[in-house]
Design a protein around this motif. Structure first.
Motif, short mmCIF file in Angstrom:
data_model
loop_
_atom_site.label_atom_id
_atom_site.label_comp_id
_atom_site.label_asym_id
_atom_site.label_seq_id
_atom_site.Cartn_x
_atom_site.Cartn_y
_atom_site.Cartn_z
N ALA A 431 81.49 21.07 63.64
CA ALA A 431 81.46 22.48 63.25
C ALA A 431 81.48 22.71 61.74
CB ALA A 431 82.62 23.22 63.91
N PRO A 432 82.32 22.01 60.94
CA PRO A 432 82.33 22.31 59.50
C PRO A 432 81.00 22.05 58.81
CG PRO A 432 84.30 21.08 60.14
CD PRO A 432 83.37 21.04 61.31
N GLY A 433 80.28 21.00 59.21
CA GLY A 433 79.02 20.67 58.55
C GLY A 433 77.81 21.34 59.16
N SER A 434 77.78 21.43 60.49
CA SER A 434 76.59 21.94 61.18
C SER A 434 76.69 23.40 61.57
CB SER A 434 76.35 21.11 62.45
OG SER A 434 76.21 19.74 62.12
N GLY A 435 77.89 23.95 61.54
CA GLY A 435 78.08 25.32 61.98
C GLY A 435 78.46 25.36 63.45
N MET A 436 79.10 26.45 63.85
CA MET A 436 79.59 26.60 65.21
C MET A 436 78.46 26.56 66.24
SD MET A 436 82.95 27.06 65.77
CE MET A 436 84.43 27.23 64.77
N ARG A 437 77.35 27.22 65.93
CA ARG A 437 76.25 27.28 66.90
C ARG A 437 75.73 25.91 67.24
NH1 ARG A 437 70.00 28.81 66.08
NH2 ARG A 437 70.18 26.72 65.20
N ASP A 438 75.36 25.14 66.22
CA ASP A 438 74.78 23.82 66.47
C ASP A 438 75.81 22.86 67.08
OD1 ASP A 438 72.46 24.80 65.47
OD2 ASP A 438 72.55 23.75 63.54
N ALA A 439 77.07 22.98 66.65
CA ALA A 439 78.12 22.12 67.22
C ALA A 439 78.29 22.41 68.71
CB ALA A 439 79.44 22.35 66.48
N LEU A 440 78.22 23.69 69.07
CA LEU A 440 78.35 24.06 70.49
C LEU A 440 77.15 23.56 71.29
CD1 LEU A 440 79.78 25.50 72.79
CD2 LEU A 440 78.75 27.65 72.04
N ILE A 441 75.95 23.67 70.73
CA ILE A 441 74.75 23.19 71.44
C ILE A 441 74.84 21.68 71.70
CG2 ILE A 441 72.26 22.82 71.24
CD1 ILE A 441 72.15 25.51 69.74
N VAL A 442 75.23 20.92 70.68
CA VAL A 442 75.36 19.47 70.84
C VAL A 442 76.39 19.14 71.92
CG1 VAL A 442 76.08 17.33 69.71
CG2 VAL A 442 74.59 18.91 68.51
N THR A 443 77.52 19.84 71.89
CA THR A 443 78.57 19.60 72.88
C THR A 443 78.09 19.94 74.29
OG1 THR A 443 80.20 20.18 71.19
CG2 THR A 443 80.98 20.03 73.44
N LEU A 444 77.34 21.02 74.43
CA LEU A 444 76.79 21.38 75.73
C LEU A 444 75.82 20.32 76.23
CD1 LEU A 444 76.19 25.23 75.27
CD2 LEU A 444 77.79 24.15 76.86
N LEU A 445 75.03 19.73 75.34
CA LEU A 445 74.10 18.68 75.74
C LEU A 445 74.85 17.42 76.18
CD1 LEU A 445 71.29 19.09 73.06
CD2 LEU A 445 71.28 19.85 75.45
N VAL A 446 75.97 17.13 75.52
CA VAL A 446 76.79 15.99 75.95
C VAL A 446 77.38 16.29 77.33
CG1 VAL A 446 78.85 14.62 75.46
CG2 VAL A 446 77.29 15.25 73.60
N GLN A 447 77.85 17.53 77.52
CA GLN A 447 78.36 17.89 78.84
C GLN A 447 77.26 17.78 79.89
OE1 GLN A 447 79.22 21.96 79.65
NE2 GLN A 447 80.21 21.51 81.60
N LEU A 448 76.05 18.15 79.52
CA LEU A 448 74.92 18.02 80.45
C LEU A 448 74.76 16.58 80.90
CD1 LEU A 448 72.46 19.32 81.84
CD2 LEU A 448 71.15 18.87 79.75
N GLY A 449 75.02 15.63 79.99
CA GLY A 449 74.96 14.21 80.36
C GLY A 449 75.97 13.87 81.44
N THR A 450 77.19 14.44 81.36
CA THR A 450 78.20 14.17 82.41
C THR A 450 77.77 14.80 83.73
OG1 THR A 450 79.57 16.15 81.94
CG2 THR A 450 80.02 14.16 80.66
N VAL A 451 77.10 15.95 83.67
CA VAL A 451 76.62 16.60 84.90
C VAL A 451 75.52 15.76 85.55
CG1 VAL A 451 75.54 18.67 85.86
CG2 VAL A 451 77.24 18.89 84.04
N VAL A 452 74.61 15.26 84.73
CA VAL A 452 73.53 14.41 85.25
C VAL A 452 74.11 13.15 85.90
CG1 VAL A 452 71.55 12.97 84.60
CG2 VAL A 452 71.78 15.29 83.68
N LEU A 453 75.10 12.53 85.23
CA LEU A 453 75.73 11.33 85.79
C LEU A 453 76.39 11.65 87.14
CD1 LEU A 453 76.66 8.40 85.59
CD2 LEU A 453 78.61 9.18 84.21
N THR A 454 77.11 12.78 87.21
CA THR A 454 77.74 13.18 88.47
C THR A 454 76.70 13.36 89.57
OG1 THR A 454 79.45 14.34 87.20
CG2 THR A 454 79.28 14.88 89.53
#
Length: 466
Positions: A431-454
């Motif tokens: 968040a400090p370097g990329s901003g809240m928006r981009d940090a949230l998008i990256v985190t959502l994509l990582v969460q998407l990986g856990t959903v795909v694995l499930t």
């Protein structure tokens, strides 16, 4: 055979809801706790992690004690202790006192929660057990979302402002547990039957200590490392984790082979339904726990939404989860475990919709904009979690109900804490370097990986669900 009636089932489900609500209810209260108690990032994370660690470490032991001393007795003790420790949290004069009270609250939750599943397993059978397990799964999922909604509303409403002033909001998220626990105590004394194992095993002291060491050496540094600046102890602790985990497995396997009953019997993990079900509960809970923490921070600190708006943004997810969990038993009867696969695909779609929504309209994003993604994701989660709980415990014999319930809830709780630690640290680091928006998008994509694995792992589940 003791029978768990409708009021008894309601009571134990209330006991199941309280610990999960309290894991998430503080997410939206953290900024006000920081402001009022000058806690700082490291202590704020301890407010969350102290509860989660004590809870996860002691869950299996709580199940074993219930098998020995009586599950109703331990449930009563746990819910009474939960009410008292919630009172201590709500009256805490400083941050360190709050951390200590939260650790004690997590220990009380670990006494109470394993008795819920064990009582359901021991005092129901057939269709009634399947229905009770579905309701347990629905309660667990709804509690995690409802905790965040309730926390936001309570912080904003500050009903005790005449007594506590500006700190009333965050104190109320703990004090609200006190009357609920009192009601639960009275209901449990009247409606929950006493059950216990016919051949209770003694407490496995080496196993308990090694399980605690394994969870602490993994979760403590991951939770505190970023806020503390990754000091030497965090790296030493992570380096010790593989050794403590291996020692725990060897001690438990040796006890199992010698005829003793270890804390977590490796023979229990030979049950195909339990092993495969747990392999899905783990990534599901990692993604879910991380998402709930990150979305609370992003909405309050990034979009400057108030605690009530931040909490209420979860309402579409809770409503969709509830609808899906009601439809789940009928769908499972017709389609079996493929309901979990369908739920994973729907949840993945919801996460993608959320990521696109954040990417395209971050600056003006509000509750209406979040609604479609939240609702779709909640619908998918509601088709997964209740069914997974049924699958995990479907073949566990009644005499091992406490151990089986403890293993499942420990896996879930440790994974939720791991999700907060890993996805939360990722988001807060970006968040400090990329901003809240981009940090949230990256985190959502990582969460998407856990959903795909499930979703992929769900293809290995037994087709029929007992």
């Amino acid at each position: 055979m003791p029978v768990l009636g409708a009021l008894g089932l309601f009571t134990v489900l209330l006991g199941a809801a309280l610990p999960l609500i309290d894991f998430f209810i503080v997410n939206v209260a953290l900024p006000t706790i920081d402001h009022d108690l000058a806690a700082g990032p490291a202590l704020l994370e301890l407010v969350v992690a102290g509860y989660g660690l004590a809870y996860a470490v002691l869950l299996v032991l709580g199940g074993r004690l219930g098998d020995m001393a009586g599950r109703r007795r331990l449930f009563l003790l746990g819910i009474a202790a939960f009410g008292l420790t919630s009172l201590a949290c709500g009256l805490a004069p400083n941050a360190w006192t709050l951390v200590g009270a939260r650790v004690a609250q997590g220990a009380a939750a670990a006494l109470m929660l394993p008795q819920v599943l064990a009582t359901i397993q021991a005092a129901t059978s057939g269709h009634r057990r399947a229905r009770a397990m579905s309701l347990y799964g629905a309660t667990a999922g709804l509690s995690m979302v409802a905790g965040q909604i309730l926390g936001g509303v309570l912080v904003a409403a500050a009903p005790l402002s005449s007594v506590f002033g500006e700190s009333a909001g965050w104190r109320s998220v703990f004090l609200v547990n006190v009357p609920v626990a009192a009601v639960g105590l009275v209901l449990a004394a009247r409606s929950v039957p006493e059950t216990r194992s016919e051949r209770p095993a003694p407490v496995d002291v080496p196993g308990t200590l090694l399980l605690a060491a394994s969870l602490v050496t993994l979760l403590a540094p991951l939770t505190e490392g970023r806020a503390a600046g990754w000091p030497l102890w965090t790296w030493v602790s992570l380096a010790l984790f593989p050794f403590t985990a291996a020692a725990f497995y060897r001690v438990e396997r040796r006890a199992d082979r010698s005829g003793r009953i270890p804390l977590v019997p490796p023979s229990l993990l030979r049950l195909d339904s339990l092993r495969r079900g747990l392999s899905l509960v783990l990534p599901f809970s990692v993604g879910f726990g991380g998402f709930m923490f990150v979305i609370a921070v992003a909405l309050q600190q990034g979009l400057k939404l108030g605690p009530a708006a931040s909490g209420l943004s979860m309402a579409p997810m809770a409503a969709a989860f509830f609808v899906a969990s009601l439809a789940g038993p009928g769908l499972v009867q017709r389609y079996g475990s493929r309901v979990v696969t369908a739920g994973g695909l729907i949840q993945a779609l919801g996460v993608v919709v959320l990521a696109l929504t954040v990417w395209r309209g971050w600056s003006g994003l509000g509750l209406l904009g979040l609604m479609p993604g939240m609702a779709i994701a909640g619908l998918g989660q509601g088709l997964q979690l209740p069914v997974l709980f049924r699958i995990v415990l479907s073949d566990v014999p009644p005499e091992r109900a406490g151990v089986g319930g403890g293993v499942m809830t420990t896996t879930q709780q440790a994974a939720l804490a791991l999700g907060v630690a890993t996805l939360g640290s990722l988001f807060l680091s970006l968040a400090p370097g990329s901003g809240m928006r981009d940090a949230l998008i990256v985190t959502l994509l990582v969460q998407l990986g856990t959903v795909v694995l499930t979703t992929l792992l769900s293809l290995r589940l037994p087709r029929t669900v007992a």
